[in-house]
Enzyme design. Sequence first.
Site, mmCIF file in Angstrom:
data_model
loop_
_atom_site.group_PDB
_atom_site.id
_atom_site.type_symbol
_atom_site.label_atom_id
_atom_site.label_comp_id
_atom_site.label_asym_id
_atom_site.label_seq_id
_atom_site.Cartn_x
_atom_site.Cartn_y
_atom_site.Cartn_z
ATOM 1 N N CYS A 112 2.113 4.012 -2.893
ATOM 2 C CA CYS A 112 2.791 4.513 -4.095
ATOM 3 C C CYS A 112 4.294 4.572 -3.831
ATOM 4 O O CYS A 112 4.967 5.513 -4.234
ATOM 5 C CB CYS A 112 2.247 5.884 -4.491
ATOM 6 N N PRO A 126 -6.844 12.648 -1.795
ATOM 7 C CA PRO A 126 -7.783 13.660 -2.293
ATOM 8 C C PRO A 126 -9.058 13.118 -2.921
ATOM 9 O O PRO A 126 -9.910 13.891 -3.327
ATOM 10 C CB PRO A 126 -6.954 14.404 -3.343
ATOM 11 N N GLY A 127 -9.189 11.785 -3.047
ATOM 12 C CA GLY A 127 -10.477 11.238 -3.422
ATOM 13 C C GLY A 127 -10.581 10.533 -4.754
ATOM 14 O O GLY A 127 -11.679 10.159 -5.174
ATOM 15 N N GLY A 128 -9.456 10.306 -5.438
ATOM 16 C CA GLY A 128 -9.525 9.612 -6.720
ATOM 17 C C GLY A 128 -10.120 8.224 -6.605
ATOM 18 O O GLY A 128 -10.966 7.813 -7.409
ATOM 19 N N ALA A 165 -8.418 8.510 2.528
ATOM 20 C CA ALA A 165 -9.112 8.643 1.245
ATOM 21 C C ALA A 165 -8.726 9.865 0.420
ATOM 22 O O ALA A 165 -8.833 9.825 -0.808
ATOM 23 C CB ALA A 165 -10.622 8.662 1.484
ATOM 24 N N ASP A 195 -9.156 8.898 12.505
ATOM 25 C CA ASP A 195 -7.869 8.227 12.331
ATOM 26 C C ASP A 195 -8.151 6.803 11.879
ATOM 27 O O ASP A 195 -8.722 6.006 12.632
ATOM 28 C CB ASP A 195 -7.106 8.240 13.656
ATOM 29 N N ASP A 251 -5.060 2.891 1.146
ATOM 30 C CA ASP A 251 -3.942 3.513 0.433
ATOM 31 C C ASP A 251 -3.105 4.206 1.501
ATOM 32 O O ASP A 251 -3.371 5.345 1.881
ATOM 33 C CB ASP A 251 -4.473 4.513 -0.603
#
Length: 440
Positions: A361, A248-250, A246, A292, A308
Site C-alpha cells: 500500500c 488484520p485479515g481482510g 496476513a 516469520d 502483502d
Amino acid sequence: MQARQLAVELISAVLDKRRAFDEALAVSLARPEYRALAANDRGLARLIAATVLRRHGQLTHIINSFIERPLPRDRGRLTSILLAAAAQLVFLGSAPHAVINLAVEQARRDRHARRFDRLTNAVLRRVAERGAEIAAGQDPVRLNIPDWLWKRWSVAYGDDTARQIAEASLREAPLDITVKSDAEGWSRRLGGVLLPTGSIRLVPEGRIENLPGFEDGTWWVQDAAAALPAKLLGDVAGKQVADLCAAPGGKTAELAAAGAHVTAVEVDPKRIERLNANMARLQLEAEIVEADAAEWQPGTRFDGVLLDAPCLSTGTIRRHPDILHLKRESDLERLVTLQARLLDNAARLVKPGGLLVYCTCSLEPEEGPQQIERFLSRTDDFERVAVQPGEAGIAAEWITADGDLRTFPFHMPFEPEALSGMDGFYAARLRRRFGGAAAE
C-alpha cells in the site's frame, strides 16, 4: 470536555510519543475515564485528532502567526491543546466561545501548561477571528505533506500527479466494505454505492459495529484498492493459498469466502489475536500460523501465494494521517531489504504453474515496480501475468505499461466528493514457469 481531552491525548501520543494513532486510540478507550464515552463523543475526539494530523502544517502556521516568541519546551500538552482548538475553529466549524473556553480549561488542568492559560485564550481568539482567512491563502499540499514525500512523488510521477495524490491524501476516506455474497443486495440495504470492483462504499456515520450485518459477520471493512490483490489470484475455490503477512485479515477473509483453503502467516502475536477475532466474527476458516514469512518453510507448495509486504504505507494517508508524522524516508532502505527477503521466500512456496501476487500500500517505486524488476532479474522461474482492463472491475488507467496494478488516492472520483478516492496500492502478478530450477 472529555471528548476534547481524548483528542488532545491522541494528538500528543502521535506527535510527542510517536505512537500509531489506532494503537493510541485503543489504549485510551480502554482506560476507565473513556470507557463509557458516548459514541458521538468518541467520534468527535477522533475527528478532531485526525484533522490535526492531516492539517498540522496549516494549523501550526496559523497558530504561530499569533505567538511572538518561541514557547519553552516545558509546556506540557499546550501545543496539542492549541492544535485541537484551532482545528475546530478553522476546519470543523465549531462554536468559538465553547472551543476557547474548553481549551483554556484544558491548559489550566495541565500542570505544565497552566501558566499559559492567558496566552491560550489570546491566541485562540485571534485564530477564531482570522484563522479561516489565513487558511484560504495557504497551499495545503506544501504545508501538510512532508518535503521528503512531496519530492519523491514529484520525481516519480511529475508535479501535477503529485499534487493530485497529495490533495486526495488530505481528504477523509469513505467507508469501504467487502461482503461475503450478494453485494448488490447489501449495497441497497446499507444505502451505499456498489463499486465496479465489488466493494460497497458508504459515508461513515456513527459506529461501524452498529451497521446491519456487522454482528452477523456478513462483511468486513476493507478499502476498495486493498480488496483487489486477492482477486488477482483468480478463481481460488478448492485451491491451496498462502496469505503472507496476513493480519488484520481482510485478504484472508476474501480468499476463504471465495472457497480457498487458506494458510495465513503472521509473525506478530498481537496481530494474530486480531486476525483470529476477525475470522471468528466472520465465521470463516483459515489455518493461522505464527511465523516469520521471510523464513517460513512448511514443506509444501501452494497454488497461489499472496504477499502483502510491510511498507511505508504512503498510499493510505487518507485513512491513516499519522503516517505523515511517523514515517521517515530513512525507513525505506530497511523495508526494501525486508520486502526482497519476503518475496524470495514467497516464491519458494509457489507450485509450478501457480501464481504469486506481490502487493504494497505504498506509492514509492522502490517498494513496487522496482522491487519486482529486481526480483525478476534474480530468477528465470517467474513471468509476469498482466492485469487486464475490466478484470475484477479494474479500470485501464489503474494498469501500468508493464501490466501491473497501480492505484492512486485520486482514482475512482464520485459526486459527492466524500465518496471519492481509494488507497494507493501496487500489485504485480507472477506465474511460476514449469521446469524452472527452483521449481524442481
